[in-house]
Scaffold this motif. Structure first.
Motif, PDB file in Angstrom:
ATOM      1  N   TYR B  33       0.830  -1.198   0.000  1.00 25.80           N
ATOM      2  CA  TYR B  33       0.000   0.000   0.000  1.00 25.80           C
ATOM      3  C   TYR B  33       0.871   1.257   0.000  1.00 25.80           C
ATOM      4  O   TYR B  33       1.980   1.246   0.513  1.00 25.80           O
ATOM      5  CB  TYR B  33      -0.865   0.061   1.276  1.00 25.80           C
ATOM      6  N   TYR B  35       0.161   5.258   1.286  1.00 26.98           N
ATOM      7  CA  TYR B  35      -0.669   6.272   1.906  1.00 26.98           C
ATOM      8  C   TYR B  35       0.125   7.566   1.900  1.00 26.98           C
ATOM      9  O   TYR B  35       1.352   7.560   1.768  1.00 26.98           O
ATOM     10  CB  TYR B  35      -0.979   5.915   3.367  1.00 26.98           C
ATOM     11  N   PHE B  45      -5.382   7.108   2.104  1.00 25.61           N
ATOM     12  CA  PHE B  45      -5.094   5.967   1.242  1.00 25.61           C
ATOM     13  C   PHE B  45      -4.891   6.421  -0.204  1.00 25.61           C
ATOM     14  O   PHE B  45      -5.658   7.240  -0.727  1.00 25.61           O
ATOM     15  CB  PHE B  45      -6.251   4.976   1.316  1.00 25.61           C
ATOM     16  N   SER B  48      -3.520   0.301  -3.386  1.00 27.65           N
ATOM     17  CA  SER B  48      -3.099  -1.005  -2.884  1.00 27.65           C
ATOM     18  C   SER B  48      -2.690  -1.873  -4.069  1.00 27.65           C
ATOM     19  O   SER B  48      -3.157  -1.663  -5.201  1.00 27.65           O
ATOM     20  CB  SER B  48      -4.215  -1.674  -2.083  1.00 27.65           C
ATOM     21  N   PHE B  91       3.771   7.240   3.000  1.00 27.84           N
ATOM     22  CA  PHE B  91       4.024   6.024   3.757  1.00 27.84           C
ATOM     23  C   PHE B  91       3.748   4.796   2.889  1.00 27.84           C
ATOM     24  O   PHE B  91       2.693   4.700   2.259  1.00 27.84           O
ATOM     25  CB  PHE B  91       3.119   5.942   4.989  1.00 27.84           C
ATOM     26  N   PRO B  99      -6.552  -7.870   3.813  1.00 24.12           N
ATOM     27  CA  PRO B  99      -7.068  -7.019   4.899  1.00 24.12           C
ATOM     28  C   PRO B  99      -8.336  -7.562   5.548  1.00 24.12           C
ATOM     29  O   PRO B  99      -8.598  -7.326   6.712  1.00 24.12           O
ATOM     30  CB  PRO B  99      -7.335  -5.686   4.205  1.00 24.12           C
ATOM     31  N   GLN B 100      -9.123  -8.307   4.790  1.00 23.26           N
ATOM     32  CA  GLN B 100     -10.358  -8.848   5.349  1.00 23.26           C
ATOM     33  C   GLN B 100     -10.068  -9.809   6.495  1.00 23.26           C
ATOM     34  O   GLN B 100     -10.848  -9.926   7.425  1.00 23.26           O
ATOM     35  CB  GLN B 100     -11.144  -9.569   4.258  1.00 23.26           C
ATOM     36  N   ASN B 101      -8.915 -10.469   6.419  1.00 22.39           N
ATOM     37  CA  ASN B 101      -8.615 -11.481   7.423  1.00 22.39           C
ATOM     38  C   ASN B 101      -7.919 -10.917   8.649  1.00 22.39           C
ATOM     39  O   ASN B 101      -8.242 -11.254   9.774  1.00 22.39           O
ATOM     40  CB  ASN B 101      -7.753 -12.583   6.814  1.00 22.39           C
ATOM     41  N   THR B 102      -6.936 -10.079   8.438  1.00 20.18           N
ATOM     42  CA  THR B 102      -6.194  -9.579   9.595  1.00 20.18           C
ATOM     43  C   THR B 102      -6.278  -8.069   9.732  1.00 20.18           C
ATOM     44  O   THR B 102      -6.282  -7.549  10.820  1.00 20.18           O
ATOM     45  CB  THR B 102      -4.712  -9.963   9.527  1.00 20.18           C
ATOM     46  N   GLY B 103      -6.279  -7.374   8.634  1.00 17.60           N
ATOM     47  CA  GLY B 103      -6.404  -5.923   8.651  1.00 17.60           C
ATOM     48  C   GLY B 103      -5.171  -5.167   9.074  1.00 17.60           C
ATOM     49  O   GLY B 103      -5.054  -3.987   8.788  1.00 17.60           O
ATOM     50  N   GLU B 104      -4.227  -5.837   9.750  1.00 14.74           N
ATOM     51  CA  GLU B 104      -3.080  -5.110  10.300  1.00 14.74           C
ATOM     52  C   GLU B 104      -2.103  -4.717   9.202  1.00 14.74           C
ATOM     53  O   GLU B 104      -1.661  -5.561   8.429  1.00 14.74           O
ATOM     54  CB  GLU B 104      -2.364  -5.982  11.328  1.00 14.74           C
ATOM     55  N   LEU B 105      -1.778  -3.434   9.153  1.00 14.82           N
ATOM     56  CA  LEU B 105      -0.771  -2.944   8.225  1.00 14.82           C
ATOM     57  C   LEU B 105       0.509  -2.602   8.979  1.00 14.82           C
ATOM     58  O   LEU B 105       0.467  -2.071  10.081  1.00 14.82           O
ATOM     59  CB  LEU B 105      -1.258  -1.684   7.505  1.00 14.82           C
ATOM     60  N   PHE B 107       3.677  -0.232   8.678  1.00 11.44           N
ATOM     61  CA  PHE B 107       4.073   0.978   7.965  1.00 11.44           C
ATOM     62  C   PHE B 107       5.577   1.197   8.042  1.00 11.44           C
ATOM     63  O   PHE B 107       6.222   0.867   9.041  1.00 11.44           O
ATOM     64  CB  PHE B 107       3.383   2.204   8.568  1.00 11.44           C
ATOM     65  N   GLY B 108       6.106   1.807   6.978  1.00 16.46           N
ATOM     66  CA  GLY B 108       7.467   2.308   7.025  1.00 16.46           C
ATOM     67  C   GLY B 108       7.498   3.661   7.722  1.00 16.46           C
ATOM     68  O   GLY B 108       6.458   4.179   8.146  1.00 16.46           O
TER      69      GLY B 108
END
Lengths: 113, 116
Positions: B33, B35, B45, B48, B91, B99-105, B107-108
């Motif tokens: 992704y 952002y 956003f 993706s 970012f 994302p549907q399963n965990t959603g956690e991103l 980031f740098g």
């Protein structure tokens, strides 16, 4: 369109107290809601995720609640410390099925020693 | 601990110039992704990317933007002809799962772009 509302005013609290941050959303109900921490000039860091069928989630000193009737999530930090001072971002999935997080503006938390 | 790395940390460019921002996502992640965050505003956003193609993009991501995964590790954002309003922190993020399963991103630390 979906709106994510977080208090733009900074929250100031004393060390040791519980900080409570609010995230409200309009329109449709998200599949999940996430909380991130962002320090100045740095990238967001994931903290917790709560799904639409969950009421509460905990992780160490953090607790998140999700009330789909009120369209609101509360984020609590118990026994707060000055190191908890940061901006806390709420994120929901974008409407349309992609599940990509969309962020609110965040609320700044300042914990005073 | 694995992390997302971004280069450069800060780039200053003249209006109308092309800019390429680079990212190395976490190695076993499949979803990528971009952002951006204009100073004092929210994280927005842009796009993706999954399975070597764009899976979703926002209205901000117009024809001046493009993304590429030129090899097995890098993920780039190109801005073709920069405008003053492109000045922001960009970012890169990655996730292991849909994302549907965990959603956690993850980031740098961001690339700050300043357009003069």
């Amino acid at each position: 369109s979906q709106k994510i509302e977080q208090n733009s005013e900074a929250l100031n609290i004393q060390e040791g107290k519980t900080a409570t941050l609010t995230c409200n959303y309009t329109n449709y109900s998200p599949a999940y809601l996430q909380w991130y921490r962002q320090d100045p000039g740095r990238g967001p860091v994931f903290l917790l995720l709560i799904r639409e069928n969950e009421k509460e989630k905990r992780k160490e000193r953090l607790k998140v609640t999700f009330d789909t009737t009120l369209k609101q999530s509360l984020f609590h930090i118990t026994a707060s410390q000055p190191a908890d001072s940061a901006t806390y971002l709420c994120a929901l999935d974008i409407p349309g099925g992609s599940y990509i997080p969309t962020f609110g503006r965040g609320t700044s938390l300042i914990v005073h020693p | 601990e694995p992390e997302v790395t971004q280069t450069p940390s800060h780039q200053v460019t003249q209006m109308g110039q092309e800019v390429i921002l680079r990212c190395v996502p976490i190695s076993n992640h499949l979803y990528f992704y971009w952002y951006r965050q204009i100073l004092g505003q929210k994280v927005e956003f842009l796009v993706s990317f999954y399975n070597n193609e764009i899976s979703e993009k926002s209205e901000i991501f117009d024809d001046q933007f493009s993304v590429e995964r030129p090899d097995g590790s890098n993920f780039t954002l190109k801005i073709r002809s920069t405008k003053l309003e492109d000045s922001a922190m960009y970012f890169c993020a990655s996730s292991e799962d849909d994302p549907q399963n965990t959603g956690e991103l993850f980031f740098g630390e961001g690339s700050r772009l300043t357009v003069l």
